[in-house]
Design an enzyme around this catalytic site. Sequence first.
Site, PDB file in Angstrom:
ATOM      1  N   ASN A  87      -1.536  42.679  61.608  1.00 15.85           N
ATOM      2  CA  ASN A  87      -2.284  41.812  60.424  1.00 15.85           C
ATOM      3  C   ASN A  87      -4.097  41.974  60.731  1.00 15.85           C
ATOM      4  OD1 ASN A  87      -2.852  39.659  58.623  1.00 15.85           O
ATOM      5  ND2 ASN A  87      -3.189  38.924  60.271  1.00 15.85           N
ATOM      6  N   TYR A 149     -13.385  50.687  53.588  1.00 14.11           N
ATOM      7  CA  TYR A 149     -12.318  49.695  53.016  1.00 14.11           C
ATOM      8  C   TYR A 149     -10.997  49.951  52.673  1.00 14.11           C
ATOM      9  CZ  TYR A 149      -9.510  45.524  53.111  1.00 14.11           C
ATOM     10  OH  TYR A 149      -8.312  44.049  52.849  1.00 14.11           O
TER      11      TYR A 149
END
Length: 247
Positions: A87, A149
């Site tokens: 995560n 990203y």
Amino acid sequence: MTQSSEHPVAIVTGSGGGIGRAIAVRLADDGYHVVVADLAKERAEATVDQIAEAGGRAEAAVLDLRDEVALSDLVLRLPRIDAVVNNAGIFDERALLDLAAEDFRRHYEVNLIAVFALCKAAIPRMQKGGKIVNIASRAFLGARNHAHYVAAKAAVVGLTRAMAMELAPSGILVNAIAPGLIETPLLQALSPERLAQQLALQPTGAAGRPEDVANAVAFLAAHRTDFITGQVLFVDGGKTLGGGLGI
């Protein structure tokens, strides 16, 4: 919390807060002994305390996921590894022409290579039925003002599919979750105008909760989903149905 080989063990990275904490809490509710892996000691311990107060089992592991020696030490001291949830990640927003090559290197190092490094360390300790869940992002489909990203999360999806194919004969299943707009400190930091713009693109008209992502992780980590691998589960309130280029 003392480890026990009787309980399945899940490593959850970036679980000192936000989505990661919700995942850790949910997996603990499902009976996992959760290793709360985070760079910040106080945040990791806060997650452990929350789990312990609810009667669950957890321990903190404070480490930099870019440190492969630390990753190796972590997995070797655990009695077993049943699930890995990648995560942890970084994010910032900048226009394409304001980015430099170093921005891409930094995002790939944290958002992609750290995922691979932990998996490589953990997989030899996992048995048939082990689960790996990688947190990607709905943004991997494309979005404005954070190409670095987007590219890193698209690579996470590609890595997920490649690992799923190679690990399937071993009975280790690998999937990804692509969250959309989720109520996190990042979202709360947006101006009211920017937030309104993002919510207007949501078919549901609302952002999701960290618990929504956690529930999806629990679904993929459960043995009732042992015939699912190499997939990307969108948790985005229907955003992938269309409606704009925002994240």
